[in-house]
Design an enzyme around this catalytic site. Sequence first.
Site, PDB file in Angstrom:
ATOM      1  N   ILE A 469       0.835  -1.209   0.000  1.00  0.00           N
ATOM      2  CA  ILE A 469       0.000   0.000   0.000  1.00  0.00           C
ATOM      3  C   ILE A 469       0.869   1.258   0.000  1.00  0.00           C
ATOM      4  O   ILE A 469       0.417   2.339   0.361  1.00  0.00           O
ATOM      5  CB  ILE A 469      -0.981   0.004   1.191  1.00  0.00           C
ATOM      6  CG1 ILE A 469      -0.235  -0.055   2.530  1.00  0.00           C
ATOM      7  CG2 ILE A 469      -1.952  -1.155   1.084  1.00  0.00           C
ATOM      8  CD1 ILE A 469      -1.151   0.137   3.745  1.00  0.00           C
ATOM      9  N   THR A 471       4.061   0.884   1.298  1.00  0.00           N
ATOM     10  CA  THR A 471       4.982   0.590   2.381  1.00  0.00           C
ATOM     11  C   THR A 471       6.347   0.128   1.883  1.00  0.00           C
ATOM     12  O   THR A 471       7.328   0.226   2.605  1.00  0.00           O
ATOM     13  CB  THR A 471       4.370  -0.505   3.262  1.00  0.00           C
ATOM     14  OG1 THR A 471       3.836  -1.507   2.388  1.00  0.00           O
ATOM     15  CG2 THR A 471       3.235   0.051   4.080  1.00  0.00           C
ATOM     16  N   ARG A 630      15.923  -5.119  12.804  1.00  0.00           N
ATOM     17  CA  ARG A 630      16.730  -4.880  11.605  1.00  0.00           C
ATOM     18  C   ARG A 630      15.908  -4.110  10.574  1.00  0.00           C
ATOM     19  O   ARG A 630      14.767  -4.467  10.293  1.00  0.00           O
ATOM     20  CB  ARG A 630      17.140  -6.220  11.023  1.00  0.00           C
ATOM     21  CG  ARG A 630      18.080  -6.060   9.861  1.00  0.00           C
ATOM     22  CD  ARG A 630      18.606  -7.413   9.460  1.00  0.00           C
ATOM     23  NE  ARG A 630      19.679  -7.255   8.503  1.00  0.00           N
ATOM     24  CZ  ARG A 630      20.099  -8.251   7.734  1.00  0.00           C
ATOM     25  NH1 ARG A 630      19.549  -9.440   7.831  1.00  0.00           N
ATOM     26  NH2 ARG A 630      21.073  -8.056   6.885  1.00  0.00           N
ATOM     27  N   ASN A 633      15.377  -1.812   4.576  1.00  0.00           N
ATOM     28  CA  ASN A 633      15.695  -0.837   3.524  1.00  0.00           C
ATOM     29  C   ASN A 633      15.742   0.546   4.157  1.00  0.00           C
ATOM     30  O   ASN A 633      14.719   1.073   4.595  1.00  0.00           O
ATOM     31  CB  ASN A 633      14.626  -0.902   2.429  1.00  0.00           C
ATOM     32  CG  ASN A 633      14.958   0.001   1.247  1.00  0.00           C
ATOM     33  OD1 ASN A 633      15.440   1.131   1.416  1.00  0.00           O
ATOM     34  ND2 ASN A 633      14.717  -0.491   0.052  1.00  0.00           N
ATOM     35  N   GLN A 640       8.889   5.620   5.576  1.00  0.00           N
ATOM     36  CA  GLN A 640       7.727   5.175   6.354  1.00  0.00           C
ATOM     37  C   GLN A 640       7.620   5.923   7.674  1.00  0.00           C
ATOM     38  O   GLN A 640       6.553   6.366   8.065  1.00  0.00           O
ATOM     39  CB  GLN A 640       7.825   3.671   6.639  1.00  0.00           C
ATOM     40  CG  GLN A 640       7.045   2.834   5.667  1.00  0.00           C
ATOM     41  CD  GLN A 640       6.962   1.404   6.135  1.00  0.00           C
ATOM     42  OE1 GLN A 640       7.992   0.729   6.250  1.00  0.00           O
ATOM     43  NE2 GLN A 640       5.785   0.917   6.404  1.00  0.00           N
ATOM     44  N   LYS A 703      11.228  -6.434  12.734  1.00  0.00           N
ATOM     45  CA  LYS A 703      10.069  -6.146  13.594  1.00  0.00           C
ATOM     46  C   LYS A 703       8.930  -5.414  12.877  1.00  0.00           C
ATOM     47  O   LYS A 703       7.810  -5.415  13.372  1.00  0.00           O
ATOM     48  CB  LYS A 703      10.519  -5.305  14.782  1.00  0.00           C
ATOM     49  CG  LYS A 703      11.322  -6.084  15.826  1.00  0.00           C
ATOM     50  CD  LYS A 703      11.584  -5.211  17.033  1.00  0.00           C
ATOM     51  CE  LYS A 703      12.110  -6.011  18.217  1.00  0.00           C
ATOM     52  NZ  LYS A 703      12.341  -5.125  19.379  1.00  0.00           N
ATOM     53  N   GLY A 706       5.521  -0.109  10.017  1.00  0.00           N
ATOM     54  CA  GLY A 706       4.363   0.612   9.507  1.00  0.00           C
ATOM     55  C   GLY A 706       3.681   1.536  10.498  1.00  0.00           C
ATOM     56  O   GLY A 706       3.162   2.582  10.124  1.00  0.00           O
ATOM     57  N   GLU A 707       3.651   1.146  11.759  1.00  0.00           N
ATOM     58  CA  GLU A 707       2.875   1.931  12.723  1.00  0.00           C
ATOM     59  C   GLU A 707       3.749   2.737  13.700  1.00  0.00           C
ATOM     60  O   GLU A 707       3.355   3.821  14.106  1.00  0.00           O
ATOM     61  CB  GLU A 707       1.957   1.039  13.578  1.00  0.00           C
ATOM     62  CG  GLU A 707       1.667  -0.316  13.044  1.00  0.00           C
ATOM     63  CD  GLU A 707       0.400  -0.408  12.222  1.00  0.00           C
ATOM     64  OE1 GLU A 707       0.321  -1.295  11.382  1.00  0.00           O
ATOM     65  OE2 GLU A 707      -0.516   0.392  12.410  1.00  0.00           O
TER      66      GLU A 707
END
Lengths: 746, 171
Positions: A469, A471, A630, A633, A640, A703, A706-707
Amino acid sequence: MSMANNTAKTYTGTATSRVDGRAKVTGAAKYAGDFNEGGLAYGAVVEATIARGRITRIDASEARSVPGVIDVITHENRPRVADSDKAWKDDVAPEEGSPFRPLYDDAIKFNQQPIALVVAEEWEIARYAASLVRVDYEKQAFVTDVYRKRDDAIVVEKPDKPRGDAAKAFAAADVRHEADYFIPTEHHNPMELFATTAMWEAGGPLTVYDKTQGVQNVQQYLCSVFEKKSEEIRVVSPYVGGAFGSGLRPQYQVVLVVMAALKLQRSVRLVLTRQQMYGLGYRPATIERLALGARRDGTLDTITHEAVGTTSQFEEFSRNDTGWSALLYTSPNARYEHRVAPLDVPTSCDMRAPGAATGVYALESAMDELAVALKMDPVELRLRCYSDRDQNEDLPYTSKRLRECYREGAAAFGWDKRKAEPRSMRDGKTLVGWGMASGVWEALQMPTAVRIVMTANGHAEVSCAASDIGTGTYTIMAQVAADSLGLPIENISVKLADSTLPKAPVEGGSWIAASACHAVIATASEVRSELLRLAKLMKGSPLADTVEEDVALSDGKLVSRTQTDRGVSISDIMRHGALERIEKEKTNQVADDKAHARNTHSAVFAEVKVDEQLGVIRVTRVVSAVAAGRILNLKTGRSQVMGAVVGGIGMALHEETVYDHGLGRIVNHDIAEYHVPVNADIHDIEVIFVDEPDSLINPLGIKGLGEIGIVGVAAAVANAVYHATGVRVRDLPITLDKVLERRKAA
Amino acid sequence: MQDRAVQSDAEPQPLPEKVSVTLTVKGTERRFSVLPWVSLLDALRDHLDLTGTKKGCDHGQCGACTVLVDGRRINSCLTLAVMRDGAHVTTIEGLAANGALDPLQQAFIDHDAFQCGYCTPGQICSGVGLIAEGRAKTPDEIREFMSGNICRCGAYPNIVAAIQQAMGTRP
């Protein structure tokens, strides 16, 4: 492909540019509303204009008389759909309740509910005809204000277990802070309008191009709702123009389009208007009450966190707002309560860091107020309460470098130059404020399958039903595949978001990176085994007595790890085996480790400048230090977190869905009146990835990102506004009128 | 209580005649007939199959539909196709020449100036227009003059960096 020795490049962990970048900068990337074909019919939605009641009459005769109108579908003439609630429950639906069914019957459950679909040869004709649909209603009493339901809200989610006696400890505490915080309803407002194009393809299934974060979720839902076999509907969504949670559940436009396509046996497109998207899900308005009690040395004695969020009258959606308070800080006494207030609105839904963006905003604002009461530096207070164990479950973390986040973030920001007193820092005519907050989110993995097809020319296609989306999923999967197959990234093509591809969960919860990348590794390992089996059959094979644990794919070759001069090129192996392709599919291994907590953390530092006369607030600097295992990218990962910081600034200063509670209707339902940050609102944002090796969580130590970037940002900004002005605004967004009025009142 | 809701008080009207429009897009004259209420945006997307230009609000609020008309950046949702008869329109599909990206397209990739990519065609057309206008010298001016293009993924700092690179002013 490159076959030169010693040029093998490692992609994982580097700042690789997006592999879909060219498609996105040339207009070649196709989103759900971009799939064209001759003879496509266009839909337009008619929405309810009351908040609750019943349709007594719906007259589409004038609409039907417009040349070019093909049909007007309402609850009176719709095709058959499933009748049970179970059939309408998608993967992400709340456990309790009865999912909304568009055009099902005459009941109106919320304002802007779709009540008719006009289908025409051209979109403009459909839209004009929609304006001619006449509707009579029987109105019923309604409530859209969460404050009116605060006292009779219902407990929906089992809160984390209490510790000690929070109320008693609060009464006895040396220093107390207690306050209500409020986060208004917010709408995701992804740039892409919700859209679906359903196409009949000769001899094939109905292909549904949909804006969604989960093609398989939508596919199963549509098959269930329309009572179709799995092979009759295919859902595809190669590019998604942002979603932030709004595309986790199937939205009503996909139901309407499939309904029309089935009824009319035509290919149909429906693109919602920006205004109509306010009839979809949203971040629930939430009232949060925090009560903190501490000793003079800054150690916490007690935390009470209560939250009341908004849901609809027909489904109980809730997210854990209070558990973060329980998890993050050491406190012997703690109590939590989470309730929802059912209102006459659509069901609320996940929006970026659901529960944490709101709950941690309240917690971290309260911690700042406690620091003021204690006359203690806000970072120091958090260190005094620091916990190396998950306080809820009393478990150690797989890794937790939050201390390093505070230290590295503070150093980059220059926190040591902060003067504690509010209104004590200035830049000419503006007041300067520095605030900070902690952030926390989960680090999850879900079962995900990946297929790899390697061809004799040294190319590999990596495919999975997961969505990207924005990400960066295409890119990180290509990076990990290139490394695990020993190929240059140009030789990897990634295919995503087609319901016929290997199984993937919805794209949410920050779990796709860890899930999909480990599925890539698992499948690549199968490819490698197959290559070794074939290599051993080669006459005089240099790998004849090599065991599986000793081989790797590198630089287009299968090589021995211990004796790197022993190897065979992939193309030789496949030629010798007379194979054109090797195809493997494998699911990731999700470890069931109940002995550790798995979380990401952050420390956010914000600078605001406030014009003393006009009250204008600018966020001039943000430093976000993130510990999230880790980083696959560095380029897309930084983007992000940066983007999430922008979202957090929006929460703090701009975003609010405004209801007219007398009409039960949203009054700022567009993207000019609902304010989101624009370019001029955003200044310096520095992202720091704190080194956080994690060998326990999963093999790559991933881990997810996104949030975590949005959590804590609104609190850091709110705390900075207090530091600048001496005014504590506890109801978001912090607009200049609130600051000026409360300054006068003070 | 009965409440009669009408989405508008419009009475049915006969549809107007279609109008012939000619646009020069990607160096080619394209002639087509549309109803006069068709916006330039919808003409590009639905009649010329140029779907690179995006619809984000249809009200001139978000900038996703930005294209260059006779070299100037405009919101294509706020202009009717019939008003632009004879115009040269550059959309995102027309920026790359013979497969070579425009320097701003390349700069967007280099600086990761997008995530989902939906606002990107509008951002890039707007940026190309801004650079041609020659009035943005500083990052603050770029921010100001690019504020008609909303990016909900929040790529703004990267968008500013990309435009600076294309302008040759990136330090």
